[in-house]
Scaffold this active site. Structure first.
Site, PDB file in Angstrom:
ATOM      1  N   HIS A  77       0.836  -1.208   0.000  1.00 22.08           N
ATOM      2  CA  HIS A  77       0.000   0.000   0.000  1.00 22.08           C
ATOM      3  C   HIS A  77       0.869   1.255   0.000  1.00 22.08           C
ATOM      4  CE1 HIS A  77      -4.078  -1.727   1.414  1.00 22.08           C
ATOM      5  NE2 HIS A  77      -3.408  -2.609   0.713  1.00 22.08           N
ATOM      6  N   TYR A 203      -9.528   4.859   7.628  1.00 20.86           N
ATOM      7  CA  TYR A 203      -9.702   5.183   9.042  1.00 20.86           C
ATOM      8  C   TYR A 203     -10.792   6.250   9.116  1.00 20.86           C
ATOM      9  CZ  TYR A 203      -5.278   2.808  10.112  1.00 20.86           C
ATOM     10  OH  TYR A 203      -4.279   1.870  10.267  1.00 20.86           O
ATOM     11  N   PRO A 295      -4.430  -0.122  18.951  1.00 18.83           N
ATOM     12  CA  PRO A 295      -4.126  -0.574  17.591  1.00 18.83           C
ATOM     13  C   PRO A 295      -4.274   0.488  16.496  1.00 18.83           C
ATOM     14  CG  PRO A 295      -6.231  -1.459  18.312  1.00 18.83           C
ATOM     15  CD  PRO A 295      -5.643  -0.767  19.490  1.00 18.83           C
ATOM     16  N   LYS A 299       0.815  -0.423  15.251  1.00 18.64           N
ATOM     17  CA  LYS A 299       2.219  -0.476  15.677  1.00 18.64           C
ATOM     18  C   LYS A 299       2.608  -1.729  16.457  1.00 18.64           C
ATOM     19  CE  LYS A 299       3.661   3.204  13.817  1.00 18.64           C
ATOM     20  NZ  LYS A 299       3.588   2.731  12.450  1.00 18.64           N
ATOM     21  N   TYR A 387       3.443   6.455  10.227  1.00 18.40           N
ATOM     22  CA  TYR A 387       2.654   5.284   9.815  1.00 18.40           C
ATOM     23  C   TYR A 387       3.518   4.251   9.098  1.00 18.40           C
ATOM     24  CZ  TYR A 387      -1.471   2.687   8.439  1.00 18.40           C
ATOM     25  OH  TYR A 387      -2.411   1.692   8.288  1.00 18.40           O
TER      26      TYR A 387
HETATM   27  P1  FAD Z   1       2.345 -12.372  21.292  1.00 16.82           P
HETATM   28  O1  FAD Z   1       1.973 -12.414  19.869  1.00 16.82           O
HETATM   29  O2  FAD Z   1       1.272 -12.159  22.300  1.00 16.82           O
HETATM   30  O3  FAD Z   1       3.094 -13.736  21.608  1.00 16.82           O
HETATM   31  C1  FAD Z   1       3.361 -14.171  22.927  1.00 16.82           C
HETATM   32  C2  FAD Z   1       3.368 -15.679  22.956  1.00 16.82           C
HETATM   33  O4  FAD Z   1       3.752 -16.123  24.242  1.00 16.82           O
HETATM   34  C3  FAD Z   1       1.985 -16.262  22.691  1.00 16.82           C
HETATM   35  O5  FAD Z   1       2.038 -17.188  21.632  1.00 16.82           O
HETATM   36  C4  FAD Z   1       1.607 -16.900  24.011  1.00 16.82           C
HETATM   37  O6  FAD Z   1       0.806 -18.058  23.842  1.00 16.82           O
HETATM   38  C5  FAD Z   1       2.964 -17.229  24.583  1.00 16.82           C
HETATM   39  N1  FAD Z   1       2.982 -17.405  26.037  1.00 16.82           N
HETATM   40  C6  FAD Z   1       2.267 -16.744  26.983  1.00 16.82           C
HETATM   41  N2  FAD Z   1       2.519 -17.241  28.197  1.00 16.82           N
HETATM   42  C7  FAD Z   1       3.446 -18.227  28.037  1.00 16.82           C
HETATM   43  C8  FAD Z   1       4.100 -19.111  28.913  1.00 16.82           C
HETATM   44  N3  FAD Z   1       3.849 -19.129  30.239  1.00 16.82           N
HETATM   45  N4  FAD Z   1       4.985 -19.993  28.402  1.00 16.82           N
HETATM   46  C9  FAD Z   1       5.243 -20.043  27.068  1.00 16.82           C
HETATM   47  N5  FAD Z   1       4.627 -19.218  26.178  1.00 16.82           N
HETATM   48  C10 FAD Z   1       3.749 -18.321  26.661  1.00 16.82           C
HETATM   49  N6  FAD Z   1      -1.776  -5.060  16.748  1.00 16.82           N
HETATM   50  C11 FAD Z   1      -2.008  -4.310  15.688  1.00 16.82           C
HETATM   51  O7  FAD Z   1      -1.090  -3.604  15.266  1.00 16.82           O
HETATM   52  N7  FAD Z   1      -3.236  -4.351  15.064  1.00 16.82           N
HETATM   53  C12 FAD Z   1      -4.260  -5.160  15.520  1.00 16.82           C
HETATM   54  O8  FAD Z   1      -5.339  -5.186  14.941  1.00 16.82           O
HETATM   55  C13 FAD Z   1      -4.040  -5.953  16.646  1.00 16.82           C
HETATM   56  N8  FAD Z   1      -5.025  -6.745  17.137  1.00 16.82           N
HETATM   57  C14 FAD Z   1      -4.771  -7.480  18.263  1.00 16.82           C
HETATM   58  C15 FAD Z   1      -5.772  -8.275  18.816  1.00 16.82           C
HETATM   59  C16 FAD Z   1      -5.558  -9.021  20.000  1.00 16.82           C
HETATM   60  C17 FAD Z   1      -6.675  -9.879  20.597  1.00 16.82           C
HETATM   61  C18 FAD Z   1      -4.286  -8.942  20.642  1.00 16.82           C
HETATM   62  C19 FAD Z   1      -4.009  -9.713  21.922  1.00 16.82           C
HETATM   63  C20 FAD Z   1      -3.279  -8.147  20.059  1.00 16.82           C
HETATM   64  C21 FAD Z   1      -3.507  -7.414  18.887  1.00 16.82           C
HETATM   65  N9  FAD Z   1      -2.502  -6.611  18.318  1.00 16.82           N
HETATM   66  C22 FAD Z   1      -2.751  -5.870  17.237  1.00 16.82           C
HETATM   67  C23 FAD Z   1      -1.174  -6.518  18.845  1.00 16.82           C
HETATM   68  C24 FAD Z   1      -0.199  -7.445  18.145  1.00 16.82           C
HETATM   69  O9  FAD Z   1      -0.866  -8.606  17.714  1.00 16.82           O
HETATM   70  C25 FAD Z   1       0.893  -7.727  19.163  1.00 16.82           C
HETATM   71  O10 FAD Z   1       1.565  -6.504  19.396  1.00 16.82           O
HETATM   72  C26 FAD Z   1       1.891  -8.806  18.727  1.00 16.82           C
HETATM   73  O11 FAD Z   1       1.261 -10.069  18.723  1.00 16.82           O
HETATM   74  C27 FAD Z   1       3.085  -8.811  19.691  1.00 16.82           C
HETATM   75  O12 FAD Z   1       3.881  -9.929  19.457  1.00 16.82           O
HETATM   76  P2  FAD Z   1       4.615 -10.659  20.655  1.00 16.82           P
HETATM   77  O13 FAD Z   1       5.414 -11.748  20.026  1.00 16.82           O
HETATM   78  O14 FAD Z   1       5.272  -9.669  21.524  1.00 16.82           O
HETATM   79  O15 FAD Z   1       3.449 -11.264  21.580  1.00 16.82           O
HETATM   80  C1  DHB Z   2      -5.135  -3.581  10.827  1.00 18.42           C
HETATM   81  C2  DHB Z   2      -5.234  -3.336  12.168  1.00 18.42           C
HETATM   82  C3  DHB Z   2      -4.928  -2.084  12.647  1.00 18.42           C
HETATM   83  O1  DHB Z   2      -5.007  -1.821  13.952  1.00 18.42           O
HETATM   84  C4  DHB Z   2      -4.538  -1.065  11.794  1.00 18.42           C
HETATM   85  O2  DHB Z   2      -4.286   0.161  12.292  1.00 18.42           O
HETATM   86  C5  DHB Z   2      -4.428  -1.328  10.447  1.00 18.42           C
HETATM   87  C6  DHB Z   2      -4.720  -2.597   9.966  1.00 18.42           C
HETATM   88  C7  DHB Z   2      -5.477  -4.927  10.297  1.00 18.42           C
HETATM   89  O3  DHB Z   2      -5.776  -5.816  11.119  1.00 18.42           O
HETATM   90  O4  DHB Z   2      -5.475  -5.107   9.084  1.00 18.42           O
END
Ligand code: FAD
Ligand code: DHB
Length: 393
Positions: A77, A203, A295, A299, A387
């Site tokens: 995009h 948005y 979200p 980021k 962004y």
């Molecule tokens: P995570 O992806 O949370 O990974 C952590 C991992 O650790 C998980 O797989 C978990 O199962 C594991 N874990 C937990 N406890 C233990 C343990 N005791 N032992 C071993 N493993 C463990 N960001 C956006 O930018 N846009 C979005 O639309 C968006 N939607 C989201 C929706 C939800 C429901 C959530 C929770 C987050 C969302 N986010 C979004 C944020 C984004 O997905 C996260 O910032 C990203 O996943 C961060 O990655 P991470 O690897 O730090 O953590």
């Molecule tokens: C998506 C989620 C977001 O929070 C955003 O700012 C842009 C895209 C997505 O899930 O596609």
């Protein structure tokens, strides 16, 4: 050492984007790791979360040798749309910054990283929750797997276990400062089998609340609605969701959204959260384990990748050149970018959402700011450069 003790250089807790990318980059630099993940492989490969990759996050995927499918299937995009007061305003990201973003679902990133990890033959244990962390000069991670308790002996622990994991919780409260804001709303998100109504993300700031139109492919839409933080999903029939999306995403020219089966729906609370510092002794925190962004600025995943960039470089300097500087400065370096992203996510959230406690004056300020931002090159550039992602530090 017990029979079930395993030995590695970096013990990684959590196979989300942070843990998996860290393991992959370390492997490319000849550094050994073991990953333990609490959930099953199908569970983490099907978890619908973020979708938007910054310019440099895509490059990190390529540099880690796993960019091929993203480059084939990801949707590149060069602009986004801000919509308010019935009008659409395009922010030309690439024209203003020379950089682009890519829509590629987080679960696709996770699938690619898991495939790469398994190809290395190095351990990745699923359904293996960490149950205790010993953060001493000889760190240990205790975990459960197949009904038995096992131990990882390692030089360092990477806490990549998300917001609710045990890593951050293992750090004594008096060694950590928490910064937090909980917003008075959440997002209801759906994944739908319907062609996206716009080629670019929209948005929308609407009196009824914020809405976002995103996508995963030319046939799959990802859509979000601002809702109450304690909203009951059962109150949202598919028809109500589509009606509300039509209302909030409407502009003067737009027709109703193409509707289709809703494949997944969920509610996410919105919060800003930072834990400082991101290191305690031999435990390093990365991604959601250390910080959460609302979200709106897309980021979360990108910030997890940015932490990995800093820590992987530090581990490489330590193991290859016996150089400790990078490890010493990890927290300060990572936090600088964390706060930049926190600021942008908070600002975009405040700019685009409806706040019930806003006075008429504050509501006009919001409108005037949107008007300024979308009619001034400086305003648009401010949005665009944040962004697409600030440069990696
Ligand atoms: P995570 O992806 O949370 O990974 C952590 C991992 O650790 C998980 O797989 C978990 O199962 C594991 N874990 C937990 N406890 C233990 C343990 N005791 N032992 C071993 N493993 C463990 N960001 C956006 O930018 N846009 C979005 O639309 C968006 N939607 C989201 C929706 C939800 C429901 C959530 C929770 C987050 C969302 N986010 C979004 C944020 C984004 O997905 C996260 O910032 C990203 O996943 C961060 O990655 P991470 O690897 O730090 O953590
Ligand atoms: C998506 C989620 C977001 O929070 C955003 O700012 C842009 C895209 C997505 O899930 O596609």
């Amino acid at each position: 050492m017990t029979d079930s003790a395993l030995r590695t250089q970096v013990g990684i807790i959590g196979a989300g984007p942070a843990g998996l990318l860290l393991a992959q980059i370390l492997h490319l630099h000849g550094i050994d790791s073991i990953i333990i993940e609490a959930q099953s492989r199908p569970h983490i490969e099907s978890r619908v979360r973020a979708g938007l990759m910054e310019h440099d996050s895509c490059q990190q995927m390529r540099d880690a040798g796993i960019g091929a499918r993203m480059d084939r299937e990801g949707l590149v995009h060069e602009g986004i749309i801000l919509r308010f007061a019935g009008h659409s305003h395009r922010i030309p990201l690439t024209e203003l910054t020379g950089r682009r973003v890519t829509v590629y679902g987080q679960q696709e990133v996770v699938k690619d990283l898991i495939a790469a990890r398994l190809a290395t033959g190095r351990p990745l244990f699923f359904e293996a929750p960490a149950i205790a962390i010993e953060n001493t000069d000889t760190p240990k991670i205790h975990f459960r797997h197949n009904g038995t308790e096992k131990t990882i002996l390692c030089d360092f622990i990477a806490g990549c276990d998300g917001f609710h994991g045990p890593s951050r919780a293992s750090i004594p409260a008096h060694r950590m400062k928490i910064f937090e804001r909980v917003y008075p709303f959440g997002w209801l998100g759906i994944l739908a089998e319907s062609p996206p109504a716009s080629h670019e993300l929209v948005y929308a700031s609407h009196p009824g609340g914020f809405a976002l139109l995103s996508m995963r492919s030319p046939r799959i839409s990802r859509l979000y609605l601002q809702c109450a933080p304690d909203e009951n999903l059962a109150d949202w029939s598919d028809a109500r969701i589509w009606d509300e999306l039509d209302t909030r995403l409407a502009d003067r020219e737009s027709t109703p959204l193409p509707r289709g089966p809703i494949l997944q729906k969920g509610i996410t609370p919105l919060r800003s959260f930072v834990a400082e510092p991101m290191r305690h002794h031999r435990l390093f925190l990365l991604g959601d384990a250390a910080h959460i962004v609302p979200p709106t600025g897309a980021k979360g995943l990108n910030l997890a990748f940015a932490d990995v960039h800093v820590l992987a470089r530090a581990f490489t300097a330590w193991y290859q050149d016996n150089e400790a500087d990078g490890l010493e400065t990890y927290s300060a370096t990572a936090l600088r970018r964390v706060w930049q992203a926190e600021r942008f996510a908070w600002w975009m959230t405040t700019l685009m959402h409806r706040f019930d406690n806003h006075s008429p004056f504050e509501a006009r300020m919001q409108e005037a700011e949107l008007d300024y931002l979308t009619s001034s090159k400086a305003g648009m550039t401010t949005i665009a450069e944040n962004y697409v992602g600030l440069r990696l530090l």
